[in-house]
Design a protein around this motif. Sequence first.
Motif, PDB file in Angstrom:
ATOM      1  N   GLU A 414      -2.143  12.127  -3.727  1.00  0.00           N
ATOM      2  CA  GLU A 414      -1.596  11.781  -5.007  1.00  0.00           C
ATOM      3  C   GLU A 414      -1.415  10.389  -5.995  1.00  0.00           C
ATOM      4  N   PHE A 416       0.302   8.496  -5.705  1.00  0.00           N
ATOM      5  CA  PHE A 416       1.671   7.183  -4.912  1.00  0.00           C
ATOM      6  C   PHE A 416       0.941   7.269  -3.238  1.00  0.00           C
ATOM      7  N   GLY A 417      -0.155   8.419  -3.696  1.00  0.00           N
ATOM      8  CA  GLY A 417      -0.733   7.930  -1.328  1.00  0.00           C
ATOM      9  C   GLY A 417      -1.415   8.951  -1.572  1.00  0.00           C
ATOM     10  N   LEU A 428       0.935  10.481   6.018  1.00  0.00           N
ATOM     11  CA  LEU A 428       0.677   9.539   4.407  1.00  0.00           C
ATOM     12  C   LEU A 428       0.777   8.126   4.574  1.00  0.00           C
ATOM     13  N   ARG A 430       0.464   5.722   1.868  1.00  0.00           N
ATOM     14  CA  ARG A 430       1.401   4.888   0.971  1.00  0.00           C
ATOM     15  C   ARG A 430       0.226   4.109   0.262  1.00  0.00           C
ATOM     16  N   LEU A 431       0.191   3.963  -1.276  1.00  0.00           N
ATOM     17  CA  LEU A 431      -0.941   3.273  -1.720  1.00  0.00           C
ATOM     18  C   LEU A 431      -0.571   1.473  -1.480  1.00  0.00           C
ATOM     19  N   ASN A 432       0.393   0.825  -1.210  1.00  0.00           N
ATOM     20  CA  ASN A 432       0.361  -0.644  -0.784  1.00  0.00           C
ATOM     21  C   ASN A 432      -0.408  -0.751   1.121  1.00  0.00           C
ATOM     22  N   GLN A 433      -0.778   0.473   1.371  1.00  0.00           N
ATOM     23  CA  GLN A 433      -1.040   0.667   2.796  1.00  0.00           C
ATOM     24  C   GLN A 433      -2.676   1.014   3.022  1.00  0.00           C
ATOM     25  N   LYS A 463       8.498  12.494  10.932  1.00  0.00           N
ATOM     26  CA  LYS A 463       7.372  12.015   9.647  1.00  0.00           C
ATOM     27  C   LYS A 463       6.200  10.937  10.024  1.00  0.00           C
ATOM     28  N   LEU A 465       3.817   7.609   9.386  1.00  0.00           N
ATOM     29  CA  LEU A 465       3.831   6.890   8.329  1.00  0.00           C
ATOM     30  C   LEU A 465       2.588   6.006   8.471  1.00  0.00           C
ATOM     31  N   SER A 467      -1.284   3.905   8.169  1.00  0.00           N
ATOM     32  CA  SER A 467      -1.898   2.657   7.111  1.00  0.00           C
ATOM     33  C   SER A 467      -3.357   2.017   7.424  1.00  0.00           C
TER      34      SER A 467
END
Length: 676
Positions: A414, A416-417, A428, A430-433, A463, A465, A467
């Motif tokens: 997506e 965003f990630g 997930l 995320r984009l910054n990871q 959930k 998260l 990296s």
Amino acid sequence: MVNFQVAIDGPAGSGKSSISTIVAKSLGFTHIDTGAMYRAVTLEAINRGIDFENPNEYTFLDNISIIYSNNKTYLNGVDVSKEIRSEEVTRNVSIVSKQGCVRDKMVHFQRQSAQEGKILMDGRDIGTVVLPNADVKIFLTASAEERAKRRCKELHETGRNDSYEEVLELIKRRDDIDSNRKLAPLKQADDAIYLDTTKLTIAEVCNKIVDIINERLKKMENNEMNSFEYNDVHVKDKVTGKVVEVKKDSISVDLHQFTEGTMYLDHYTTDKNVTSFIGVVNVGDEITCEVTKVDEENGVILLSRLNMLKEENFKALSENTNEVLTVKVAKKLEKGYNVVAKGFTFFMPLSQSPSDVKIGDSLKVKILELDERRKTGVVSYRVVEHEEYEANKKAELDTLNEGDVVNGTISKIEPFGAFVRFKYNQGLIRLNQIDHVFVKNINDVLHVGDKLDVKIISKENGKLLLSRKALLKTPFELYVENHKVSDKVMAKVVNKMPYGLLLEVSPNVRGLLHKSEYSWNPNDNFDAYCKIGDEIEVAIIAIETKKERISFSRKAIIDNPWSRVNANVGDLVEATVTKVDQKGVYVTALGVDAFIPVKDAFAENQNGKLDEAYQVGDKVNAVVSVIKPKEWILELSVKKHLANLERKEFQKYMDFEAEQDVSMNLGDLYKDILKK
């Protein structure tokens, strides 16, 4: 009897829902709440995020299953009885229910739910549309005035103070709409029993309906009765007697009848491992069984335990409906499969079956509904599959902890990630990871199907998260792998600060060029010489790995002319004029820049204009008046040089005069002597 259906219709406020619940419970019927089924469709519509008003968005209706069983609502094999009572479902169910495609599908599901067992269903079009062939149809009603009174009482009990007149008008308007709508209007079926409850209590109404249903059941059972009666013992009677003889293949039981009863081994047990009565049954044992044949003429009474075993086994199933059964697929039907387990045949709907099932397959299932009279029921493979998946998902999640490095597969991307799937769970990134450098387009870095290692950075509320960045070397680490202290590198100026320049030598790798390292000349103004975006050559003078810091120096790679200056105050030097202004004369001397202030540019008591006395390129002699090598300061004085020259000339004159005076005095002194 295979099936028995009761349809109760009536207008709003007639009490049909409450009464249907009471009657069904008292008779042991299954009450099907059609409203709950509409709520299940609404829940699915909410989960899919569709426009409720657009009938074209209800295409999912062909791909879902809704079953109402044992006062529970199953959506796609999952019990959603609690979820369909949410505020969001309540708010939207009326919008969803008015869609024609929804009502058509609900009629299909309602009919499917009423196929087997004793069913009681209430609504507004049950006897006319949903179950037109119901065994009992009742049209339950009351005067509009009575229904308005009942409704007002309900509202007042909840704290509302709606007036009787308003409620009455609303009920009349609702009756008119329901009776005249094009889609499944409210009306009494031709063969329905009309029951006016205006002057009856709830208990009186329930009793009347129970009597109606029992009367119909009795008539049907009498018509189906096909038993054989002989003297005091009948076929299908349950009898108890003592074993009087045991053979390998049969036993004899004293029933106190015209003859002893006989039971053969295959009517005693279905266990293939039991091959003889001997050692299993003993003379004197008391046994309960069922009569299967009575033949007085030939003196035969045959007995069997099979139906009783079936009863016992079925009772065990009904007492533990949560048990996982292993069934064998026996037959393919139009709407599902017949499956066999523990001597019983169950129905497994297509929606509750695996997609690739074959005859003879063994499957694990759970019971959705049981018909005790027919010894059958509805089972689901999907429920077991879902429960096993959830159990495996939880077990896997319990093994995943914050800080773990795990391998997964990119399942979805997506803006965003990216989602990474493990065996049962997903997390997930995320984009910054994703990387240490900014990723503008994820698809340039990651692709669906890629396998990669990731680090779990959070496990809050189940959930995950993740990296990818945490496992990659930082731009700083990669840079210092290939560079060391003393290396000369090109760097771009990215910021100017009072204490120095911030330089970038690689994307996201920056360091400081302190102002003291810009030049050997402390008077150089680096802010004036450099602008943001300029590239300059510098040397690495320090690398702090833990703090990810780099220090640079420009002066380390440029010449320091002052290292060759060797002079003292008072020394005479030759200088070349490079610039003249009102402050003085700028010159080069001894290989460095120097300065002659206005006050030292002319001889004592001499006035003049600097630009007339000095021209760029002129060679002048001057005396060192100030010298500070560490501060790159060298000041010269022409005035002192001229004063020195004047002093020397005067000294010469004085020395000459002195010599002249000495010569005259001696001559005069010895003049007479010399003449002699």
